[in-house]
Motif scaffolding. Structure first.
Motif, PDB file in Angstrom:
ATOM      1  N   PRO A 178       4.666  -7.280 -13.387  1.00  0.00           N
ATOM      2  CA  PRO A 178       4.712  -5.827 -13.580  1.00  0.00           C
ATOM      3  C   PRO A 178       5.662  -5.117 -12.612  1.00  0.00           C
ATOM      4  CG  PRO A 178       2.440  -6.596 -13.633  1.00  0.00           C
ATOM      5  CD  PRO A 178       3.291  -7.761 -13.239  1.00  0.00           C
ATOM      6  N   THR A 179       5.746  -5.604 -11.375  1.00  0.00           N
ATOM      7  CA  THR A 179       6.628  -4.946 -10.397  1.00  0.00           C
ATOM      8  C   THR A 179       8.091  -5.042 -10.811  1.00  0.00           C
ATOM      9  OG1 THR A 179       6.564  -6.967  -9.068  1.00  0.00           O
ATOM     10  CG2 THR A 179       5.107  -5.183  -8.399  1.00  0.00           C
ATOM     11  N   LEU A 180       8.497  -6.177 -11.351  1.00  0.00           N
ATOM     12  CA  LEU A 180       9.873  -6.334 -11.798  1.00  0.00           C
ATOM     13  C   LEU A 180      10.141  -5.485 -13.037  1.00  0.00           C
ATOM     14  CD1 LEU A 180      12.578  -7.637 -11.296  1.00  0.00           C
ATOM     15  CD2 LEU A 180      11.808  -9.656 -12.527  1.00  0.00           C
ATOM     16  N   LEU A 181       9.181  -5.421 -13.932  1.00  0.00           N
ATOM     17  CA  LEU A 181       9.320  -4.573 -15.117  1.00  0.00           C
ATOM     18  C   LEU A 181       9.416  -3.102 -14.699  1.00  0.00           C
ATOM     19  CD1 LEU A 181       9.527  -4.787 -18.180  1.00  0.00           C
ATOM     20  CD2 LEU A 181       7.050  -4.662 -18.280  1.00  0.00           C
ATOM     21  N   ALA A 182       8.601  -2.696 -13.743  1.00  0.00           N
ATOM     22  CA  ALA A 182       8.646  -1.317 -13.229  1.00  0.00           C
ATOM     23  C   ALA A 182      10.020  -1.019 -12.641  1.00  0.00           C
ATOM     24  CB  ALA A 182       7.557  -1.112 -12.187  1.00  0.00           C
ATOM     25  N   GLU A 183      10.560  -1.963 -11.893  1.00  0.00           N
ATOM     26  CA  GLU A 183      11.882  -1.799 -11.286  1.00  0.00           C
ATOM     27  C   GLU A 183      12.957  -1.657 -12.358  1.00  0.00           C
ATOM     28  OE1 GLU A 183      14.684  -4.923  -9.084  1.00  0.00           O
ATOM     29  OE2 GLU A 183      12.846  -4.487  -7.956  1.00  0.00           O
ATOM     30  N   ARG A 184      12.919  -2.502 -13.368  1.00  0.00           N
ATOM     31  CA  ARG A 184      13.926  -2.464 -14.440  1.00  0.00           C
ATOM     32  C   ARG A 184      13.859  -1.174 -15.252  1.00  0.00           C
ATOM     33  NH1 ARG A 184      16.343  -7.561 -16.110  1.00  0.00           N
ATOM     34  NH2 ARG A 184      15.748  -9.122 -14.601  1.00  0.00           N
ATOM     35  N   MET A 185      12.648  -0.614 -15.381  1.00  0.00           N
ATOM     36  CA  MET A 185      12.476   0.600 -16.176  1.00  0.00           C
ATOM     37  C   MET A 185      12.543   1.869 -15.328  1.00  0.00           C
ATOM     38  SD  MET A 185       9.607  -0.474 -19.006  1.00  0.00           S
ATOM     39  CE  MET A 185       9.726   1.093 -19.878  1.00  0.00           C
ATOM     40  N   GLY A 186      12.609   1.719 -14.002  1.00  0.00           N
ATOM     41  CA  GLY A 186      12.642   2.885 -13.138  1.00  0.00           C
ATOM     42  C   GLY A 186      11.330   3.657 -13.165  1.00  0.00           C
ATOM     43  N   MET A 187      10.219   2.930 -13.279  1.00  0.00           N
ATOM     44  CA  MET A 187       8.893   3.538 -13.352  1.00  0.00           C
ATOM     45  C   MET A 187       8.023   2.990 -12.233  1.00  0.00           C
ATOM     46  SD  MET A 187       8.286   3.293 -17.475  1.00  0.00           S
ATOM     47  CE  MET A 187       7.147   4.664 -17.686  1.00  0.00           C
ATOM     48  N   THR A 188       6.906   3.655 -12.003  1.00  0.00           N
ATOM     49  CA  THR A 188       5.950   3.165 -11.008  1.00  0.00           C
ATOM     50  C   THR A 188       5.156   2.005 -11.607  1.00  0.00           C
ATOM     51  OG1 THR A 188       4.158   4.612 -11.715  1.00  0.00           O
ATOM     52  CG2 THR A 188       5.690   5.491 -10.042  1.00  0.00           C
ATOM     53  N   LYS A 189       4.565   1.213 -10.726  1.00  0.00           N
ATOM     54  CA  LYS A 189       3.721   0.117 -11.191  1.00  0.00           C
ATOM     55  C   LYS A 189       2.521   0.669 -11.968  1.00  0.00           C
ATOM     56  CE  LYS A 189       1.648  -4.215  -9.851  1.00  0.00           C
ATOM     57  NZ  LYS A 189       0.304  -4.375  -9.369  1.00  0.00           N
ATOM     58  N   GLY A 190       2.008   1.824 -11.548  1.00  0.00           N
ATOM     59  CA  GLY A 190       0.907   2.461 -12.260  1.00  0.00           C
ATOM     60  C   GLY A 190       1.273   2.838 -13.685  1.00  0.00           C
ATOM     61  N   ALA A 191       2.478   3.378 -13.863  1.00  0.00           N
ATOM     62  CA  ALA A 191       2.937   3.739 -15.210  1.00  0.00           C
ATOM     63  C   ALA A 191       3.103   2.487 -16.071  1.00  0.00           C
ATOM     64  CB  ALA A 191       4.246   4.523 -15.134  1.00  0.00           C
ATOM     65  N   ILE A 192       3.601   1.417 -15.469  1.00  0.00           N
ATOM     66  CA  ILE A 192       3.754   0.151 -16.198  1.00  0.00           C
ATOM     67  C   ILE A 192       2.388  -0.382 -16.599  1.00  0.00           C
ATOM     68  CG2 ILE A 192       4.430  -2.288 -15.929  1.00  0.00           C
ATOM     69  CD1 ILE A 192       6.783  -0.362 -16.481  1.00  0.00           C
ATOM     70  N   THR A 193       1.408  -0.275 -15.714  1.00  0.00           N
ATOM     71  CA  THR A 193       0.054  -0.735 -16.028  1.00  0.00           C
ATOM     72  C   THR A 193      -0.499   0.027 -17.226  1.00  0.00           C
ATOM     73  OG1 THR A 193      -0.355  -1.401 -13.749  1.00  0.00           O
ATOM     74  CG2 THR A 193      -2.292  -0.971 -15.112  1.00  0.00           C
ATOM     75  N   LYS A 194      -0.298   1.345 -17.263  1.00  0.00           N
ATOM     76  CA  LYS A 194      -0.777   2.155 -18.394  1.00  0.00           C
ATOM     77  C   LYS A 194      -0.084   1.740 -19.693  1.00  0.00           C
ATOM     78  CE  LYS A 194      -2.150   6.172 -15.744  1.00  0.00           C
ATOM     79  NZ  LYS A 194      -1.881   7.563 -15.391  1.00  0.00           N
TER      80      LYS A 194
END
Length: 153
Positions: A57-73
């Motif tokens: 999730p942290t790498l996906l958050a980085e690639r999308m420019g989003m927080t880890k919390g937003a990626i979790t949602k």
């Protein structure tokens, strides 16, 4: 009515024209994605995952420019839709990765076709050279301004 001639008109701002086009392109695309039951953010999330077996999730958050919390949602919504799954990270059993389920993977070509159709509907009015020049100029602005967030709305 005020007639202050020192004020610029809306139409003199490139941002005005860019936002007009961007809003129309985005709205049209989001309506098309709705027919498939996903949002633009979910499409971007799944399209990035499509190129990998799984991602933390942290790498996906980085690639999308989003927080880890937003990626979790986002992940929670896609898991609920049976399109994505969480897996234990083989390198670190305490960590998790996200992966497309077969249902999600099979949906990506259809969604990509919608994205292509949407682009063609708006930018097909341009000659190839004009389209290439527009892309070059937009990429130049993105690079010079250091813009890294992936558009998701």
């Amino acid at each position: 009515m005020s007639s202050d001639t020192s004020l610029s008109n809306l139409e003199t701002h490139l941002g005005y024209w860019l936002r007009t086009v961007s809003n129309a392109v985005s709205y049209s695309f989001s309506r098309k994605l709705e027919t498939e039951g996903v949002t633009v953010a979910e499409w971007v999330f799944m399209r990035i995952l499509y190129d990998f077996d799984s991602l933390p999730p942290t790498l996906l958050a980085e690639r999308m420019g989003m927080t880890k919390g937003a990626i979790t949602k986002l992940a929670d919504r896609l898991i609920e839709k049976n399109l994505v799954e969480r897996k234990a990270n083989p390198a670190d059993k305490r960590a998790q990765t996200l992966a497309l389920k077969p249902e999600g993977r099979s949906l990506i070509p259809r969604l990509a076709a919608l994205a292509d159709d949407n682009d063609n509907a708006f930018f097909g009015v341009l000659e190839d050279s004009e389209r290439n020049e527009l892309e070059r100029l937009l990429r130049k602005i993105i690079e010079r301004r250091g813009l890294t967030d992936v558009p998701t709305d």
